[in-house]
Scaffold this motif. Structure first.
Motif, PDB file in Angstrom:
ATOM      1  N   VAL A 113       1.077  -1.390  -0.193  1.00 48.87           N
ATOM      2  CA  VAL A 113      -0.179  -0.124   0.440  1.00 48.87           C
ATOM      3  C   VAL A 113       1.248   1.186  -0.375  1.00 48.87           C
ATOM      4  O   VAL A 113       1.833   1.039   0.876  1.00 48.87           O
ATOM      5  N   ARG A 114       0.228   2.590  -0.521  1.00 48.09           N
ATOM      6  CA  ARG A 114       0.753   3.714  -0.931  1.00 48.09           C
ATOM      7  C   ARG A 114       0.287   4.590   0.588  1.00 48.09           C
ATOM      8  O   ARG A 114      -0.912   4.537   1.190  1.00 48.09           O
ATOM      9  N   ALA A 115       0.972   4.828   1.760  1.00 44.42           N
ATOM     10  CA  ALA A 115       0.548   5.783   3.090  1.00 44.42           C
ATOM     11  C   ALA A 115       1.924   6.970   2.828  1.00 44.42           C
ATOM     12  O   ALA A 115       2.611   7.140   2.339  1.00 44.42           O
ATOM     13  N   LYS A 116       0.974   7.824   4.517  1.00 40.45           N
ATOM     14  CA  LYS A 116       0.973   9.062   4.559  1.00 40.45           C
ATOM     15  C   LYS A 116       1.614   9.025   5.404  1.00 40.45           C
ATOM     16  O   LYS A 116       0.921   8.451   6.677  1.00 40.45           O
ATOM     17  N   ASP A 117       2.964   9.533   5.228  1.00 35.52           N
ATOM     18  CA  ASP A 117       3.684   9.231   6.971  1.00 35.52           C
ATOM     19  C   ASP A 117       2.902  10.592   7.658  1.00 35.52           C
ATOM     20  O   ASP A 117       3.660  11.906   7.868  1.00 35.52           O
ATOM     21  N   LEU A 118       2.530  10.598   9.247  1.00 32.32           N
ATOM     22  CA  LEU A 118       1.937  11.376   9.823  1.00 32.32           C
ATOM     23  C   LEU A 118       2.936  12.253  10.707  1.00 32.32           C
ATOM     24  O   LEU A 118       2.712  13.343  11.498  1.00 32.32           O
ATOM     25  N   LYS A 119       4.524  11.334  11.408  1.00 32.35           N
ATOM     26  CA  LYS A 119       5.001  11.342  12.050  1.00 32.35           C
ATOM     27  C   LYS A 119       6.172  12.434  10.996  1.00 32.35           C
ATOM     28  O   LYS A 119       7.389  12.191  11.491  1.00 32.35           O
ATOM     29  N   THR A 120       6.472  12.702   9.882  1.00 33.11           N
ATOM     30  CA  THR A 120       7.531  12.523   9.101  1.00 33.11           C
ATOM     31  C   THR A 120       8.524  13.577   9.898  1.00 33.11           C
ATOM     32  O   THR A 120       7.995  14.661  10.754  1.00 33.11           O
ATOM     33  N   LYS A 121       9.671  13.132   9.739  1.00 30.83           N
ATOM     34  CA  LYS A 121      10.966  14.713  10.573  1.00 30.83           C
ATOM     35  C   LYS A 121      11.251  14.976   9.339  1.00 30.83           C
ATOM     36  O   LYS A 121      11.111  14.535   8.495  1.00 30.83           O
ATOM     37  N   SER A 122      12.052  15.993   9.461  1.00 30.50           N
ATOM     38  CA  SER A 122      12.368  16.787   8.444  1.00 30.50           C
ATOM     39  C   SER A 122      13.286  16.360   7.364  1.00 30.50           C
ATOM     40  O   SER A 122      15.013  14.885   7.606  1.00 30.50           O
ATOM     41  N   GLY A 123      13.121  16.193   6.572  1.00 26.51           N
ATOM     42  CA  GLY A 123      14.724  14.820   5.506  1.00 26.51           C
ATOM     43  C   GLY A 123      13.311  13.790   4.952  1.00 26.51           C
ATOM     44  O   GLY A 123      14.307  13.444   4.282  1.00 26.51           O
ATOM     45  N   ASP A 124      12.627  13.570   5.750  1.00 27.03           N
ATOM     46  CA  ASP A 124      11.778  11.811   5.282  1.00 27.03           C
ATOM     47  C   ASP A 124      11.100  12.372   4.317  1.00 27.03           C
ATOM     48  O   ASP A 124      10.645  13.289   4.224  1.00 27.03           O
ATOM     49  N   PRO A 125      10.720  11.154   3.813  1.00 26.22           N
ATOM     50  CA  PRO A 125       9.623  11.170   2.974  1.00 26.22           C
ATOM     51  C   PRO A 125       8.558  11.179   3.385  1.00 26.22           C
ATOM     52  O   PRO A 125       8.316  10.924   4.322  1.00 26.22           O
ATOM     53  N   GLU A 126       6.884  12.190   2.576  1.00 29.65           N
ATOM     54  CA  GLU A 126       6.106  12.330   3.506  1.00 29.65           C
ATOM     55  C   GLU A 126       4.615  11.050   2.681  1.00 29.65           C
ATOM     56  O   GLU A 126       4.383  10.448   3.738  1.00 29.65           O
ATOM     57  N   GLU A 127       5.022  10.447   1.697  1.00 28.95           N
ATOM     58  CA  GLU A 127       4.895   9.524   1.785  1.00 28.95           C
ATOM     59  C   GLU A 127       5.577   8.352   1.434  1.00 28.95           C
ATOM     60  O   GLU A 127       6.609   8.394   0.789  1.00 28.95           O
ATOM     61  N   VAL A 128       5.390   6.882   1.816  1.00 31.46           N
ATOM     62  CA  VAL A 128       5.707   6.011   1.974  1.00 31.46           C
ATOM     63  C   VAL A 128       4.825   4.938   1.281  1.00 31.46           C
ATOM     64  O   VAL A 128       3.864   4.827   1.120  1.00 31.46           O
ATOM     65  N   THR A 170      10.737  -1.045   9.867  1.00 29.05           N
ATOM     66  CA  THR A 170       9.487  -2.164  10.441  1.00 29.05           C
ATOM     67  C   THR A 170       8.379  -2.386  11.422  1.00 29.05           C
ATOM     68  O   THR A 170       9.262  -1.338  12.255  1.00 29.05           O
ATOM     69  N   PHE A 171       7.654  -2.594  10.867  1.00 34.45           N
ATOM     70  CA  PHE A 171       6.774  -3.107  13.000  1.00 34.45           C
ATOM     71  C   PHE A 171       6.152  -4.139  12.600  1.00 34.45           C
ATOM     72  O   PHE A 171       6.032  -4.871  11.641  1.00 34.45           O
ATOM     73  N   LYS A 172       5.537  -4.325  13.311  1.00 35.85           N
ATOM     74  CA  LYS A 172       4.285  -6.059  13.504  1.00 35.85           C
ATOM     75  C   LYS A 172       3.079  -5.120  13.672  1.00 35.85           C
ATOM     76  O   LYS A 172       3.064  -4.581  14.876  1.00 35.85           O
ATOM     77  N   TYR A 173       2.535  -5.830  13.186  1.00 37.43           N
ATOM     78  CA  TYR A 173       0.767  -4.674  13.006  1.00 37.43           C
ATOM     79  C   TYR A 173      -0.307  -6.099  12.629  1.00 37.43           C
ATOM     80  O   TYR A 173      -0.304  -6.846  12.025  1.00 37.43           O
ATOM     81  N   ARG A 174      -1.151  -6.022  13.752  1.00 44.27           N
ATOM     82  CA  ARG A 174      -2.179  -6.952  13.735  1.00 44.27           C
ATOM     83  C   ARG A 174      -1.459  -8.363  13.287  1.00 44.27           C
ATOM     84  O   ARG A 174      -2.808  -8.948  12.191  1.00 44.27           O
ATOM     85  N   ASN A 175      -0.258  -8.729  13.538  1.00 35.85           N
ATOM     86  CA  ASN A 175      -0.102  -9.831  13.405  1.00 35.85           C
ATOM     87  C   ASN A 175       0.668 -10.167  12.233  1.00 35.85           C
ATOM     88  O   ASN A 175       1.399 -11.446  11.318  1.00 35.85           O
ATOM     89  N   HIS A 176       1.047  -8.694  11.064  1.00 30.93           N
ATOM     90  CA  HIS A 176       2.142  -8.978   9.647  1.00 30.93           C
ATOM     91  C   HIS A 176       2.860  -8.407  10.024  1.00 30.93           C
ATOM     92  O   HIS A 176       3.008  -7.116  10.535  1.00 30.93           O
ATOM     93  N   LEU A 177       3.669  -8.780   9.090  1.00 31.86           N
ATOM     94  CA  LEU A 177       5.190  -8.033   9.551  1.00 31.86           C
ATOM     95  C   LEU A 177       4.752  -7.617   8.650  1.00 31.86           C
ATOM     96  O   LEU A 177       4.907  -7.500   7.301  1.00 31.86           O
ATOM     97  N   CYS A 178       5.515  -6.006   8.806  1.00 32.80           N
ATOM     98  CA  CYS A 178       5.258  -4.722   8.121  1.00 32.80           C
ATOM     99  C   CYS A 178       7.088  -4.323   7.019  1.00 32.80           C
ATOM    100  O   CYS A 178       7.326  -3.779   8.220  1.00 32.80           O
ATOM    101  N   LEU A 179       7.098  -3.721   6.247  1.00 34.83           N
ATOM    102  CA  LEU A 179       8.354  -3.652   5.591  1.00 34.83           C
ATOM    103  C   LEU A 179       8.469  -2.067   4.979  1.00 34.83           C
ATOM    104  O   LEU A 179       7.287  -2.107   4.601  1.00 34.83           O
ATOM    105  N   VAL A 180       8.728  -1.462   5.971  1.00 35.44           N
ATOM    106  CA  VAL A 180       8.540   0.440   5.014  1.00 35.44           C
ATOM    107  C   VAL A 180       9.503   0.372   4.410  1.00 35.44           C
ATOM    108  O   VAL A 180      10.183   0.623   4.623  1.00 35.44           O
ATOM    109  N   PHE A 181       8.785   1.286   3.114  1.00 37.89           N
ATOM    110  CA  PHE A 181      10.042   1.872   1.811  1.00 37.89           C
ATOM    111  C   PHE A 181      10.017   3.435   1.447  1.00 37.89           C
ATOM    112  O   PHE A 181       8.128   3.248   1.598  1.00 37.89           O
ATOM    113  N   GLU A 182      10.717   3.812   0.846  1.00 37.95           N
ATOM    114  CA  GLU A 182      10.240   5.325   0.136  1.00 37.95           C
ATOM    115  C   GLU A 182       9.409   5.045  -0.617  1.00 37.95           C
ATOM    116  O   GLU A 182       9.707   3.911  -1.504  1.00 37.95           O
TER     117      GLU A 182
END
Length: 416
Positions: A113-128, A170-182
């Motif tokens: 999925v494409r997602a908006k990072d609501l806690k983006t730090k400066s220099g980080d991408p807004e969408e992941v 990376t994080f775990k959500y509802r028993n799913h391993l999730c990998l976050v990329f640009e």
């Protein structure tokens, strides 16, 4: 040759003058060497998992689609479908941080999925882009193996110069391993469809992409990683289309003693050593890159074999017979060759529809120049250098194949 130079902008499409005959290739079973339509690859091949699935990146916006929750008798996972894919919703917030805004498609291992990072730090991408691994033990274990490789690649490239898609967290959500990329704009399959359908891209664009791909392969080699699924679908470009990144490390592995399997790598891009059941190493990725570069320039699949047996026939139609020492070592040689190491082509009897084996001898190699004619406006020297690079990439014997350092210093890449 480890120098990184940001690419200046360039146009990817060939001029309309070259678009003289854009009739679509029909996907017959006996497609010739260098004439395959990208659409003829069937998606039921093993080991096919594109990070951005089958659907064009960013095209499927919120609305109908995969974003449904599935009722299930087990209350713990009523958000999964029967196959363990997560049934997300648009607007859903994962890990209290990532708001899902679009679908990027589905692969064997995951939903992306494409997602908006609501806690983006400066220099980080807004969408992941977030790869949500399927909820079952096998997939979870495969996801953890991918994670080890991603961490190794990103750790060895702190300045983000090695043309591999940026792994963020990376994080775990509802028993799913999730990998976050640009999140990147589109993959090269889509670029080809949009700008080079059946005619390919400009050679200057192919050269820029080739250089960036070889930089990525050098990085993989330095980290001891084999990608094992290089194809246009697994190369992403930015909006300006001048920066390419290799993505989807779901089939990647560390080089060394790996399991012999005839189905590693998507078939059209599969090196002969895999099909024959030989040990494999970094040259298998070089072969796949060669297939992709031909396809980017011509708009056609170089080896469009519907089966592994057809793939070997097409390999020999280009390069002539296999070295006997390769055939003697192959675990699967006897599926395709007789005791005297003559090739047995598996064909369908037109009447009985049964598989019959036909002996094929005296296969003569082709001059690569007959497959690459050059397009109006291309620099003849650059075309000649491209042909030379292709000749050196497509050695049947992986030990004789061009290596990545040689590729980076080749005149096609350096322009010298």
């Amino acid at each position: 040759m480890d120098v990184y130079a940001p690419e200046s902008s360039f146009s990817v499409g060939k001029s309309p003058l070259q678009d003289g005959n854009t009739c679509l290739q029909s996907t017959t079973e006996t497609v010739g060497l260098g004439e395959g339509s990208p659409k003829s690859e069937r998606s039921n091949d093993m080991f096919r998992d594109d990070i951005f699935g089958e659907s064009p990146a960013g095209v499927r916006k919120s609305g109908k689609g995969d974003s449904i929750t599935v009722e299930n008798s087990d209350l713990n996972d009523n958000w999964d479908d029967a196959e363990g894919y997560y049934g997300y919703r648009f607007g859903e917030i994962l890990e209290g941080r990532y708001e899902i805004i679009a679908s990027h498609g589905k692969g064997v291992f995951s939903t992306v999925v494409r997602a908006k990072d609501l806690k983006t730090k400066s220099g980080d991408p807004e969408e992941v882009a977030i790869k949500i691994i399927r909820n079952n033990e096998t997939m979870y274990k495969a996801g953890l193996e991918e994670l080890v490789i991603l961490k190794k690649l990103v750790g060895a490239d702190p300045e983000n110069r090695r043309h591999c898609v940026r792994f963020l967290s990376t994080f775990k959500y509802r028993n799913h391993l999730c990998l976050v990329f640009e999140s990147l704009h589109m993959n090269l399959r889509e670029v080809l469809k949009k700008f080079g359908r059946n005619i390919g891209l400009k050679l200057t664009a192919v050269r820029a992409y080739a250089k960036q791909l070889f930089i990525a392969l050098k990085h993989l080699k330095n980290c001891g990683v084999l990608h094992c699924d290089i194809k246009p679908d697994n190369m992403l470009v930015n909006e300006a289309k001048n920066v390419l990144k290799l993505c989807d490390f779901g089939n990647a592995m560390f080089a060394g003693k790996n399991e012999i399997t005839p189905y590693l790598v998507s078939r059209f891009y599969r090196a002969p050593e895999i099909i024959l059941g030989l040990t494999y190493d970094h040259p298998l990725d070089i072969w796949s890159v060669g297939c992709c570069l031909y396809e980017l320039y011509t708009g056609k699949v170089l080896f469009p074999g519907p089966t592994n047996n057809d793939m070997l026939r097409l390999h020999m139609e280009l390069k002539g017979p296999f070295p006997k020492k390769m055939l003697r070592k192959g675990a699967f040689t006897d599926q395709h060759f007789d005791q005297d190491l003559n090739f047995l082509s598996t064909e369908e009897d037109p009447v009985t529809k049964k598989a019959i084996k036909r002996l094929i001898v005296n296969i003569k190699p082709k001059d690569f120049g007959t497959l690459i004619t050059g397009s109006p406006g291309d620099d003849p020297k650059m075309v000649a250098n491209f042909k030379d690079l292709m000749e050196k990439v497509f050695f049947l014997d992986p030990e004789k194949r061009l290596n990545v350092s040689q590729a980076l210093s080749h005149p096609f890449i350096t322009g010298k």
